[in-house]
Design a protein around this motif. Structure first.
Motif, short mmCIF file in Angstrom:
data_model
loop_
_atom_site.label_atom_id
_atom_site.label_comp_id
_atom_site.label_asym_id
_atom_site.label_seq_id
_atom_site.Cartn_x
_atom_site.Cartn_y
_atom_site.Cartn_z
N ILE A 288 0.81 -1.22 0.00
CA ILE A 288 0.00 0.00 0.00
C ILE A 288 0.85 1.27 0.00
O ILE A 288 0.38 2.34 -0.38
N ARG B 230 -5.42 -0.84 3.95
CA ARG B 230 -6.18 -0.86 2.69
C ARG B 230 -7.58 -0.30 2.92
O ARG B 230 -8.08 0.50 2.12
N ALA B 233 -7.46 3.35 3.16
CA ALA B 233 -7.27 3.96 1.85
C ALA B 233 -8.59 4.00 1.08
O ALA B 233 -8.96 5.02 0.48
N ASP B 234 -9.32 2.87 1.12
CA ASP B 234 -10.59 2.81 0.41
C ASP B 234 -11.58 3.83 0.97
O ASP B 234 -12.29 4.52 0.23
N GLY B 237 -10.75 7.19 -0.18
CA GLY B 237 -11.18 7.35 -1.57
C GLY B 237 -12.63 7.76 -1.64
O GLY B 237 -13.01 8.70 -2.35
N ALA B 260 -5.08 6.11 4.48
CA ALA B 260 -5.73 7.33 3.95
C ALA B 260 -4.67 8.26 3.35
O ALA B 260 -4.87 8.82 2.26
N THR B 262 -1.83 7.43 2.03
CA THR B 262 -1.32 6.91 0.75
C THR B 262 -2.33 7.16 -0.37
O THR B 262 -1.94 7.41 -1.51
N GLU B 263 -3.62 7.13 -0.02
CA GLU B 263 -4.63 7.40 -1.05
C GLU B 263 -4.49 8.84 -1.54
O GLU B 263 -4.59 9.12 -2.73
N CYS B 264 -4.24 9.75 -0.60
CA CYS B 264 -4.02 11.14 -0.98
C CYS B 264 -2.78 11.25 -1.88
O CYS B 264 -2.80 11.97 -2.88
N ARG B 266 -1.54 8.97 -3.87
CA ARG B 266 -1.85 8.43 -5.19
C ARG B 266 -2.70 9.40 -6.00
O ARG B 266 -2.58 9.47 -7.23
N ARG B 267 -3.55 10.18 -5.33
CA ARG B 267 -4.44 11.09 -6.06
C ARG B 267 -3.84 12.49 -6.19
O ARG B 267 -4.48 13.39 -6.75
#
Lengths: 338, 338
Positions: A288, B230, B233-234, B237, B260, B262-264, B266-267
């Motif tokens: 991740i 994970r 993160a979801d 998202g 969370a 890592t999601e930022c 990635r985006r």
DNA sequence: ATGAAAGCGCTAACAG
DNA sequence: CTGTTAGCGCTTTCAT
């Protein structure tokens, strides 16, 4: 409520239910032949008294404890936790519980722990690692119960083995890098004697590099196990300072590898553009973090389920010879390497 | 080597050493008055026979087991591991061992576990959390041993408590955000009934927001505990998709908060520029990830050492009334929030 | 400093 | 289906 009365025994329950202690004993088992009527009377009496079965007495008389001792280096490690989970599930069908002890990555602590555990007369013992003090070895050999070493491939096992070669696993990673044309490879971690698996991984790194005709001198110490994220970051800092032309670094675990990644982030070093980073363990974070981490998956749960099955086979007499089961780690290519 | 001879007993050692079993028993204790000469003869005889002390018999006769039962939700959690470490160290001076069981965040599993543990007659029992099944409560109340609930502040404790209010802790975080002028705050996690502490944290979030006159409707479910990176993160998202004007998000734990983050990453969402992120637990990752994570430190080790001291005080008769010790979490301001 | 006798609470073994 | 007897391997208790 009342005076702190003594804990009730089976005899108390028997008296209240109007049966013999033996019948109470049978009522508390599954397969026992006790009439439904009697059984429910007994259970009700037990409930009224707040009776809790005393397994210390049961264990002594029956000479069975129905538990398996398990030693792990740390209770805070997702890999070992998964192995324990696999063991746990595989043994629960047979009514075997797990008694867990942790060694803090220290074989002297392991020796003490093994003795403590054996005093409780487990039905089998599962160890993480294949290196032990001489006394620990003797204790295990004398115990006359199944002994399973895991997460390792000892040269002279005490008994059974469910594991893999840590050296060979790291060789897989070296081969991978070399096959992509990378030659200046470093290794972070594994300097402490205490961490036998880490030391094996570092030895595997050196052997593999040497066989490829490459220099195996980019070795960065990172403290005693469990090597933290912070120690991984610090080691990466030293590597970037001292050996800036390094093309790839293999870390002793995903946690140190993640620390290394964050150090690159802080310094603006592009991964894998400027340097590739690899770990070991395939922890959740490897899949991740950004970039995701190339690593080796050692199938920790599989190790546990295989060990559980082996224990049952041995206890059932289906397996009489010492077995060695290899669960080979698998390379997980991700975005931290090219 | 030879036929699988029976495990030797004290009587065997006594015979070989030419003394009575009683003297062997004394030789295996610390304070016993056995002459140095006799003792060494006994220990040598024991060694020759490969004798290992049988604690099942000792426990039964002496009615003491010298261990403390501890239940934790998961064996793979740095916070609970630290509490166990604190307990362990605090109890080891008194020769008390720890018998660890894990509940998988399920109070029904906890009930089964508590019964299993009580059957082994621990000297005390330490629980993570303050919510139990009615039967578990009864078992604990009847056990006539010290009961310590931790990591929580139950309304009606079973016995002693070493913990904090999860709701109040999250309120601290809400207050922090509000004091910096942030109003549109979301909460990730804590939807499952199973996770009592997570549910308490979410309830604390709702209460605190309401008291500030703010909307508490930005609640993002994230699955059952332990909530993974994970899942964090979801959830992030979904939050970014559905409620893009959110200014800050409080996650039920650092692990979901890191997911969370890592999601930022990635985006390409800037933290804390576009949104602030906070966690709970002050795990190692919170202090090393980029940006580092604002969180609450619950002092897990302190909880363990306080609980250990409390147990010793109760066993010594120095503490007779049920105690409630509060270890309040502390806000750690880092770079994931403004 | 050491020993003899008794028994912790349960269950194996053997009835019936 | 239920009961009786004995004893698991230690340690408590009381001697000496």
């Amino acid at each position: 409520m009342s005076t702190p009365r003594k804990t009730p025994t089976m005899a108390d329950v028997a008296r209240l239910a109007g049966v013999s202690p033996m019948t109470v004993s049978r009522a508390f088992k599954q397969d026992a032949s006790v009439s439904e009527h009697t059984r429910s009377a007994i259970l009700e009496a037990a409930d009224r008294l707040g009776y809790v079965f005393d397994s210390t007495a049961s264990n002594l008389r029956s000479q069975r404890t129905d538990f398996v001792a398990v030693t792990i280096p740390s209770i805070n490690n997702a890999n070992f936790a998964d192995t324990v989970r696999g063991l746990s599930e595989g043994l629960k069908a047979r009514g075997l519980q797990i008694l867990l002890g942790y060694t803090d990555y220290d074989i002297n602590e392991e020796e003490r722990l093994i003795e403590q555990l054996l005093r409780r007369r487990p039905e089998a013992i599962v160890l993480t690692g294949g290196r032990h003090t001489p006394r620990a070895r003797r204790l295990l050999e004398n115990a006359s119960i199944p002994v399973i070493e895991t997460w390792d491939l000892p040269e002279t096992p005490v008994g059974h083995v469910v594991g893999f070669s840590n050296a060979a696993a790291v060789r897989t990673m070296v081969d991978h890098f070399v096959s992509t044309g990378i030659e200046r490879i470093a290794f972070i971690g594994g300097d402490a004697d205490r961490d036998t698996r880490g030391t094996d991984r570092r030895a595997g790194f050196i052997a593999a590099m040497t066989e490829h005709g490459l220099q195996a001198d980019r070795l960065i110490a990172a403290g005693a196990p469990p090597i933290s994220m912070r120690e991984g970051a610090d080691a990466m800092g030293r590597l970037l300072n001292d050996l800036p032309d390094t093309q790839a670094v293999i870390c002793v675990s995903d946690l140190s590898a993640f620390g290394a990644l964050t150090e690159c982030q802080r310094r603006g070093v592009d991964v894998p553009g400027q340097i590739s980073v690899a770990g070991f363990g395939d922890y959740e974070i490897a899949n991740i973090c950004v970039p995701s981490l190339t690593t080796l998956n050692p199938f920790p749960r599989e190790i546990g389920t295989r060990a559980a099955k082996l224990i049952l086979d041995v206890l059932d007499g289906h397996q009489t010879e010492p077995a060695t089961i290899i669960v080979a780690p698998e390379l997980m290519r991700r975005h931290s390497s090219r």
